[in-house]
Enzyme design. Structure first.
Site, PDB file in Angstrom:
ATOM      1  N   CYS A  87     -21.406  89.003 -69.285  1.00 54.41           N
ATOM      2  CA  CYS A  87     -21.579  90.176 -70.181  1.00 54.41           C
ATOM      3  C   CYS A  87     -20.673  89.975 -71.133  1.00 54.41           C
ATOM      4  O   CYS A  87     -19.396  89.931 -70.925  1.00 54.41           O
ATOM      5  CB  CYS A  87     -21.493  91.457 -69.483  1.00 54.41           C
ATOM      6  SG  CYS A  87     -22.730  91.888 -68.058  1.00 54.41           S
ATOM      7  N   ARG A 100     -21.491  82.895 -73.600  1.00 57.07           N
ATOM      8  CA  ARG A 100     -21.316  83.172 -72.282  1.00 57.07           C
ATOM      9  C   ARG A 100     -22.474  83.444 -71.213  1.00 57.07           C
ATOM     10  O   ARG A 100     -22.135  83.455 -69.940  1.00 57.07           O
ATOM     11  CB  ARG A 100     -20.466  84.866 -72.473  1.00 57.07           C
ATOM     12  CG  ARG A 100     -19.260  84.578 -72.978  1.00 57.07           C
ATOM     13  CD  ARG A 100     -18.886  85.987 -73.586  1.00 57.07           C
ATOM     14  NE  ARG A 100     -18.479  86.894 -72.459  1.00 57.07           N
ATOM     15  CZ  ARG A 100     -17.298  86.938 -71.941  1.00 57.07           C
ATOM     16  NH1 ARG A 100     -16.076  86.533 -72.522  1.00 57.07           N
ATOM     17  NH2 ARG A 100     -16.984  87.884 -70.729  1.00 57.07           N
ATOM     18  N   TRP A 105     -25.605  90.460 -68.715  1.00 53.14           N
ATOM     19  CA  TRP A 105     -26.055  89.304 -67.657  1.00 53.14           C
ATOM     20  C   TRP A 105     -26.277  90.074 -66.498  1.00 53.14           C
ATOM     21  O   TRP A 105     -25.188  90.789 -65.902  1.00 53.14           O
ATOM     22  CB  TRP A 105     -24.948  88.639 -67.386  1.00 53.14           C
ATOM     23  CG  TRP A 105     -25.291  87.225 -66.314  1.00 53.14           C
ATOM     24  CD1 TRP A 105     -26.011  86.026 -66.607  1.00 53.14           C
ATOM     25  CD2 TRP A 105     -24.721  87.010 -65.045  1.00 53.14           C
ATOM     26  NE1 TRP A 105     -25.836  85.320 -65.762  1.00 53.14           N
ATOM     27  CE2 TRP A 105     -25.232  85.738 -64.422  1.00 53.14           C
ATOM     28  CE3 TRP A 105     -24.121  87.936 -64.337  1.00 53.14           C
ATOM     29  CZ2 TRP A 105     -25.136  85.474 -63.460  1.00 53.14           C
ATOM     30  CZ3 TRP A 105     -23.954  87.427 -63.019  1.00 53.14           C
ATOM     31  CH2 TRP A 105     -24.457  86.229 -62.355  1.00 53.14           C
ATOM     32  N   ASN A 108     -18.809  95.925 -68.669  1.00 54.53           N
ATOM     33  CA  ASN A 108     -18.707  94.623 -67.909  1.00 54.53           C
ATOM     34  C   ASN A 108     -18.257  95.155 -66.410  1.00 54.53           C
ATOM     35  O   ASN A 108     -17.326  95.844 -66.492  1.00 54.53           O
ATOM     36  CB  ASN A 108     -17.915  93.786 -68.568  1.00 54.53           C
ATOM     37  CG  ASN A 108     -18.661  93.105 -69.926  1.00 54.53           C
ATOM     38  OD1 ASN A 108     -19.701  93.478 -70.333  1.00 54.53           O
ATOM     39  ND2 ASN A 108     -17.837  92.363 -70.644  1.00 54.53           N
ATOM     40  N   GLY A 109     -18.594  94.423 -65.619  1.00 50.63           N
ATOM     41  CA  GLY A 109     -18.074  94.510 -64.342  1.00 50.63           C
ATOM     42  C   GLY A 109     -19.017  95.290 -63.294  1.00 50.63           C
ATOM     43  O   GLY A 109     -20.201  95.445 -63.781  1.00 50.63           O
ATOM     44  N   GLU A 125     -19.554  67.750 -57.824  1.00 51.92           N
ATOM     45  CA  GLU A 125     -19.439  68.116 -59.248  1.00 51.92           C
ATOM     46  C   GLU A 125     -20.924  67.669 -60.091  1.00 51.92           C
ATOM     47  O   GLU A 125     -21.496  68.200 -60.875  1.00 51.92           O
ATOM     48  CB  GLU A 125     -18.421  67.601 -59.857  1.00 51.92           C
ATOM     49  CG  GLU A 125     -18.328  67.764 -61.685  1.00 51.92           C
ATOM     50  CD  GLU A 125     -18.665  69.267 -62.018  1.00 51.92           C
ATOM     51  OE1 GLU A 125     -18.391  70.243 -61.271  1.00 51.92           O
ATOM     52  OE2 GLU A 125     -18.676  69.390 -63.359  1.00 51.92           O
ATOM     53  N   LYS A 148     -23.821  69.918 -61.590  1.00 49.53           N
ATOM     54  CA  LYS A 148     -24.130  69.582 -63.099  1.00 49.53           C
ATOM     55  C   LYS A 148     -25.595  69.673 -63.285  1.00 49.53           C
ATOM     56  O   LYS A 148     -26.461  70.232 -63.986  1.00 49.53           O
ATOM     57  CB  LYS A 148     -23.366  68.307 -63.744  1.00 49.53           C
ATOM     58  CG  LYS A 148     -22.967  68.539 -64.898  1.00 49.53           C
ATOM     59  CD  LYS A 148     -22.006  69.469 -65.613  1.00 49.53           C
ATOM     60  CE  LYS A 148     -21.491  70.571 -64.707  1.00 49.53           C
ATOM     61  NZ  LYS A 148     -20.189  71.521 -64.763  1.00 49.53           N
ATOM     62  N   GLU A 166     -27.391  72.893 -62.544  1.00 45.29           N
ATOM     63  CA  GLU A 166     -27.218  74.121 -63.221  1.00 45.29           C
ATOM     64  C   GLU A 166     -28.268  73.826 -64.772  1.00 45.29           C
ATOM     65  O   GLU A 166     -28.709  74.848 -65.072  1.00 45.29           O
ATOM     66  CB  GLU A 166     -25.979  73.992 -64.101  1.00 45.29           C
ATOM     67  CG  GLU A 166     -24.994  74.410 -63.178  1.00 45.29           C
ATOM     68  CD  GLU A 166     -23.349  74.284 -63.686  1.00 45.29           C
ATOM     69  OE1 GLU A 166     -22.896  73.397 -63.689  1.00 45.29           O
ATOM     70  OE2 GLU A 166     -22.842  75.356 -64.111  1.00 45.29           O
ATOM     71  N   HIS A 196     -25.612  61.654 -40.202  1.00 40.48           N
ATOM     72  CA  HIS A 196     -25.475  62.854 -39.254  1.00 40.48           C
ATOM     73  C   HIS A 196     -26.452  64.186 -39.561  1.00 40.48           C
ATOM     74  O   HIS A 196     -26.007  65.278 -39.278  1.00 40.48           O
ATOM     75  CB  HIS A 196     -23.981  63.355 -39.494  1.00 40.48           C
ATOM     76  CG  HIS A 196     -23.135  62.292 -39.263  1.00 40.48           C
ATOM     77  ND1 HIS A 196     -22.878  62.039 -37.822  1.00 40.48           N
ATOM     78  CD2 HIS A 196     -22.206  61.697 -39.839  1.00 40.48           C
ATOM     79  CE1 HIS A 196     -21.824  60.950 -37.797  1.00 40.48           C
ATOM     80  NE2 HIS A 196     -21.425  60.767 -38.971  1.00 40.48           N
ATOM     81  N   LYS A 255     -21.250  82.173 -68.670  1.00 48.54           N
ATOM     82  CA  LYS A 255     -20.017  81.152 -69.037  1.00 48.54           C
ATOM     83  C   LYS A 255     -18.863  81.544 -68.190  1.00 48.54           C
ATOM     84  O   LYS A 255     -18.340  80.770 -67.529  1.00 48.54           O
ATOM     85  CB  LYS A 255     -19.735  81.336 -70.427  1.00 48.54           C
ATOM     86  CG  LYS A 255     -18.491  80.330 -70.826  1.00 48.54           C
ATOM     87  CD  LYS A 255     -19.334  78.736 -70.620  1.00 48.54           C
ATOM     88  CE  LYS A 255     -17.859  77.786 -70.583  1.00 48.54           C
ATOM     89  NZ  LYS A 255     -18.079  76.674 -69.995  1.00 48.54           N
TER      90      LYS A 255
HETATM   91  C1  F6R Z   1     -20.058  74.992 -64.075  1.00 43.95           C
HETATM   92  C2  F6R Z   1     -19.437  76.022 -64.457  1.00 43.95           C
HETATM   93  C3  F6R Z   1     -18.711  77.150 -63.444  1.00 43.95           C
HETATM   94  C4  F6R Z   1     -17.425  77.472 -63.702  1.00 43.95           C
HETATM   95  C5  F6R Z   1     -16.910  78.404 -62.804  1.00 43.95           C
HETATM   96  C6  F6R Z   1     -15.474  78.710 -63.092  1.00 43.95           C
HETATM   97  O1  F6R Z   1     -20.463  74.085 -65.072  1.00 43.95           O
HETATM   98  O2  F6R Z   1     -19.221  76.195 -65.766  1.00 43.95           O
HETATM   99  O3  F6R Z   1     -18.960  76.714 -62.195  1.00 43.95           O
HETATM  100  O4  F6R Z   1     -16.790  76.047 -63.409  1.00 43.95           O
HETATM  101  O5  F6R Z   1     -17.634  79.749 -62.938  1.00 43.95           O
HETATM  102  O6  F6R Z   1     -15.271  79.085 -64.179  1.00 43.95           O
HETATM  103  P1  F6R Z   1     -13.663  78.983 -64.994  1.00 43.95           P
HETATM  104  O7  F6R Z   1     -13.347  77.573 -65.073  1.00 43.95           O
HETATM  105  O8  F6R Z   1     -13.570  79.722 -66.257  1.00 43.95           O
HETATM  106  O9  F6R Z   1     -12.820  79.805 -63.953  1.00 43.95           O
END
Ligand code: F6R
Length: 604
Positions: free
Chosen positions: A2, A27, A72, A96-97, A479, A483, A486, A502, A599
């Site tokens: 948000c 975001r 969001w 927000n929150g 990772e 990716k 996502e 396993h 974001k």
């Molecule tokens: C993955 C992604 C999220 C952030 C996570 C932490 O592509 O963007 O998994 O890595 O929400 O965010 P930050 O780094 O802003 O604390």
């Protein structure tokens, strides 16, 4: 996640609010709305979907005061009804929150006659403030009384129909800034919304409330105690990010990595293999005496931390534990505060779980360091010291360049500590050389993009994938799988290659793709090839990624430059980023703002 904007001044508020919301789009959000007040009447305009739709729907009311929001969904589905602002009586609010005790508050408010149109916690908050205003001396009093009754987190901005020339803002656990212009004020949850409009900003602290009028502002805490605030210069260089010829921010940011890594190292990695880090607030003796390192982060930052553990332990010999923010904050971790440092990894510096973990680390008396990208973010301000990542604005919701920058910063920290602990100069120089070669090696790796695109076009309809790696390619597998999930919405799971037999191997059939990361290391390469054989024996498809030529057992292959073991994981990770990107494009997805994602995750 948000976003909040607000404006009070001499100009027409609607275009300013819409423009601010556009700047916050990166975001991630599912609906948006604005509210203005004109002649004592609140005008609300909301839309599910993109800000462009909101722009079309909302006529300029001509009002010079207003608030806006990108939502969001947390409580209640994404819809126009649930979008903010929410109005109850005279009060209109964006928030927000999460209000954790909203259900109890709602019951109480219903008993005294309030009726609710939505399932949101925000509408309950608006009603609570509206109710308090019936007996409070002024709007500030009403908001303070209400906020003292809520549990949870908030960054909020509100308009009151009875106070046409005021915006009230408050925060607890959710960032909020006040931008100071000439006879005008801007409110935002993120500085990117006010760049170009103001040069000075105030970062509100938790439990602070500001009443912003046309001719000034007053900041108090929730007990009405006056607060002194600091004006910060706003970094105007975070100019509105452009795609600069790339089709999406994600691919642009993947391509920025050579430059980002060079920027993270600049002025820090010195010619003779020494490292200069000015902001740690630890002296050489304290660094030399370190006996334990804790790394904390969420999502990609956590996976960067996992790889950081492999690198730091090999480099410094210090035991490193890595913690997921949302777990660490609630578990009673056994930690010795003596000779311990906690590294907090975060792109945004606003991730709620990471911030809560920081509070816990501080409570335990452990020195905290932030490896953070966003300058002036809450994390950056609250840690004891740190290393800014200098990765520039990361607009794509899926994080790429921040990951590489985090690891560069971790390696700088590791090299510094290792030297103090007696790493030989020749070894330090060798390590430093690897680091220095990284920008160029990543530039070379970007050349694999065409092949990644070709493979993606062939496997885009696959529904399930494993990402497999051994040793320090295991965190990279995690990772890489994140990716892919996502941005392509394909089920992806990272595993240590050796764990397959396993259990997970039960899933392998001809519809399953395994992305196998093959190291240069002779022994681990041979072991991983045996694992590929096991997958092929069960008719699974294999995409191998390696600096070695394609093994005969794999179906598809991405070749990366041959580099030292220290930087091999980062190089292979770039190939995985490219693969995920091309999969998302091949599937026609919203690459930069994938569904359901935000974001900056400022709620739990
Ligand atoms: C993955 C992604 C999220 C952030 C996570 C932490 O592509 O963007 O998994 O890595 O929400 O965010 P930050 O780094 O802003 O604390």
């Amino acid at each position: 996640m948000c976003g909040i904007v607000g404006y009070i001044g001499g100009k027409s508020a609607t275009p300013i609010l819409i423009n601010g919301l556009r700047r916050l789009e990166y975001r991630g959000y599912d609906s948006a709305g604005i509210a203005t007040i004109s002649k004592g009447k609140t005008l609300i305009c909301k839309k599910q979907g993109k800000v462009a739709e909101l722009d079309k729907a909302c006529a300029d009311s001509g009002s010079t005061i207003g608030i806006g929001h990108t939502r969001w969904a947390t409580h209640g589905e994404p819809s126009e009804l649930n979008a903010h602002p929410h109005q109850v009586g005279d009060i209109t609010i964006v928030h927000n929150g999460i209000i954790e005790n909203y259900a109890d508050l709602k019951v109480e408010l219903e008993k005294i006659g309030y009726e609710f149109k939505t399932k949101t916690d925000t509408e309950v908050l608006a009603a609570l403030i509206d109710n308090e205003y019936k007996t409070a001396t002024d709007i500030s009093h009403a908001v303070r009384t209400a906020l003292n009754k809520v549990a949870g987190t908030f960054g909020l901005a509100l308009l009151s129909q009875k106070d046409e020339d005021l915006i009230v803002v408050a925060r607890r656990g959710s960032p909020l800034i006040l931008g100071i212009g000439d006879d005008e004020y801007f409110i935002a949850s993120d500085t990117s919304a006010v760049v170009g409009y103001v040069e000075k900003v105030i970062y509100l602290e938790d439990d602070q409330l500001a009443v912003v009028a046309r001719d000034g502002y007053d900041v108090v805490d929730l007990n009405n105690k006056a607060q002194s605030v600091q004006l910060h210069d706003l970094d105007q260089d975070q100019v509105k990010a452009e795609k600069e010829g790339f089709e999406h921010f994600l691919i642009k940011e993947i391509h920025e990595q050579p430059q980002v890594i060079a920027d993270t190292m600049r002025g820090r990695l010195l010619k003779d293999g020494e490292v200069r880090l000015g902001g740690l607030n630890l002296d050489d003796d304290e660094l030399r005496d370190l006996k334990q390192i804790i790394i904390i982060g969420c999502g990609t930052a956590y996976y960067a931390g996992m790889l950081g553990k492999y690198l730091l332990e090999r480099l410094t010999g210090i035991p490193v534990s890595v913690e997921i923010g949302s777990e660490f904050r609630y578990r009673d971790a056994a930690l010795n505060p003596e000779n311990t440092v906690a590294l907090f990894l975060s792109q945004s510096g606003e991730t709620a779980d990471t911030l809560a973990s920081l509070a816990e680390i501080k409570r335990r008396g452990i020195h905290s360091l932030g490896l953070v990208n966003v300058v002036g973010s809450t994390l950056a301000r609250e840690v004891d010291g740190g290393i800014y990542l200098h990765a520039g604005p990361e607009i794509s919701v899926a994080s790429t360049k921040a990951y590489s920058a985090m690891l560069t910063a971790v390696m700088l920290f590791g090299l510094k500590v290792a030297r103090l602990k007696g790493l030989a100069r020749s070894e330090a120089l060798e390590f430093a050389e690897s680091m220095e070669s990284l920008p160029n090696e990543i530039k070379q790796t970007l050349g694999v993009s065409d092949e990644a695109k070709r493979v993606a076009s062939q496997v885009k309809d696959i529904e399930h994938t494993f990402y497999l790696g051994r040793s320090d390619l295991y965190p990279v597998a995690l990772e890489g799988s994140l990716k892919l999930m996502e941005v392509s919405y394909i089920h992806a799971q990272g595993y240590p290659t050796g764990e397959m037999k396993h259990g997970p191997i039960a899933l392998i059939d001809e519809g399953f793709l395994s992305v196998v990361l093959l190291p240069e290391d002779e022994l681990l390469y041979a072991k991983s090839i045996s694992n590929i054989e096991e997958i092929k024996a069960r008719k699974g498809k294999v995409l191998s990624v390696s600096s070695r030529p394609q093994p005969e057992q794999s179906d598809y292959h991405l070749i990366v430059p041959k580099v030292s073991q220290w930087i091999e994981p980062l190089v292979i990770n770039v190939a995985l980023q490219l693969f995920a990107y091309h999969m998302a494009v091949a599937k026609g997805n919203d690459v930069d703002q994938p569904r359901n994602l935000a974001k900056s995750v400022t709620v739990e």
